[in-house]
Design a protein around this motif. Sequence first.
Motif, PDB file in Angstrom:
ATOM      1  N   ALA A  41       1.391  -2.312  -6.912  1.00  0.00           N
ATOM      2  CA  ALA A  41       1.192  -3.635  -6.566  1.00  0.00           C
ATOM      3  C   ALA A  41      -0.064  -3.981  -8.413  1.00  0.00           C
ATOM      4  CB  ALA A  41       0.537  -4.226  -4.971  1.00  0.00           C
ATOM      5  N   HIS A  42      -1.092  -3.221  -8.435  1.00  0.00           N
ATOM      6  CA  HIS A  42      -1.705  -3.441  -9.147  1.00  0.00           C
ATOM      7  C   HIS A  42      -1.291  -2.929 -10.384  1.00  0.00           C
ATOM      8  CE1 HIS A  42      -3.290  -2.932  -4.985  1.00  0.00           C
ATOM      9  NE2 HIS A  42      -3.915  -4.211  -5.615  1.00  0.00           N
ATOM     10  N   PRO A  45       2.382  -5.250 -11.493  1.00  0.00           N
ATOM     11  CA  PRO A  45       3.085  -5.685 -10.658  1.00  0.00           C
ATOM     12  C   PRO A  45       4.063  -6.647 -11.860  1.00  0.00           C
ATOM     13  CG  PRO A  45       1.396  -6.856 -11.685  1.00  0.00           C
ATOM     14  CD  PRO A  45       0.971  -5.150 -12.180  1.00  0.00           C
ATOM     15  N   MET A  49       7.219  -7.305  -9.046  1.00  0.00           N
ATOM     16  CA  MET A  49       8.048  -8.423  -8.446  1.00  0.00           C
ATOM     17  C   MET A  49       9.470  -8.852  -8.871  1.00  0.00           C
ATOM     18  SD  MET A  49       6.490 -11.906 -10.814  1.00  0.00           S
ATOM     19  CE  MET A  49       7.650 -11.802 -11.889  1.00  0.00           C
ATOM     20  N   HIS A  72      -1.447  -3.334  -1.184  1.00  0.00           N
ATOM     21  CA  HIS A  72      -0.798  -4.925  -1.138  1.00  0.00           C
ATOM     22  C   HIS A  72       1.158  -4.492  -1.833  1.00  0.00           C
ATOM     23  CE1 HIS A  72      -5.580  -5.611  -1.882  1.00  0.00           C
ATOM     24  NE2 HIS A  72      -4.970  -6.453  -0.948  1.00  0.00           N
ATOM     25  N   VAL A  76       3.014  -8.206  -2.435  1.00  0.00           N
ATOM     26  CA  VAL A  76       3.643  -8.654  -3.325  1.00  0.00           C
ATOM     27  C   VAL A  76       5.039  -8.185  -2.907  1.00  0.00           C
ATOM     28  CG1 VAL A  76       4.101  -7.684  -5.513  1.00  0.00           C
ATOM     29  CG2 VAL A  76       1.654  -7.894  -4.529  1.00  0.00           C
ATOM     30  N   HIS A  80       8.533 -12.020  -3.423  1.00  0.00           N
ATOM     31  CA  HIS A  80       9.269 -12.359  -4.011  1.00  0.00           C
ATOM     32  C   HIS A  80      10.714 -11.731  -3.500  1.00  0.00           C
ATOM     33  CE1 HIS A  80       6.047 -12.778  -7.214  1.00  0.00           C
ATOM     34  NE2 HIS A  80       5.609 -11.839  -7.065  1.00  0.00           N
TER      35      HIS A  80
END
Length: 168
Positions: A41-42, A45, A49, A72, A76, A80
């Motif tokens: 997620a970091h 990303p 997505m 996260h 995330v 989406h």
Amino acid sequence: MQQTKKVAVIMGSDSDLPVVSAAVKQLKEFGIPVEAHVMSAHRTPAQAMAFASNAKDNGFGVIIAAAGKAAHLAGVLAAHTTLPVIGIPIKSSTLDGLDALLATVQMPSGIPVATVAIDGAKNAAILAAQILALSDEGVAEKLTAMKKDMTEGVLKKDAALEGKLAAL
């Protein structure tokens, strides 16, 4: 005959594989096609997505996301896609997985993530199968057989316990 939808198993790090492998194994036992990937997620990303945005068109029916610490990833991915997302909080050395549990379960309104127990990969796979079984009779039959086997196993243990208690 309809083709069973795939389940994506996305892990935040390859170090999550020892936990996540239980989900992959369980999905394979149900005959559900599964793909596993590492996405962060970091750190990635845009890739996370893009994967989530295209997952439905790519034949997926459910996404399982496993992450530890600042977990996260599930959120995330859920942001989406309209597919169900199941989060697996991964135990870490920092707070024994409580941080991951809270980060996975505390989602804002409109972005639901179904969350299983810390390191609960097998249950994530079973929940994914239950979701797919709503429209896939073959998967539904395999779940019914699994529940029957579990029942028989507990009844055998109960009978064995009765025998042990009678011998006391």
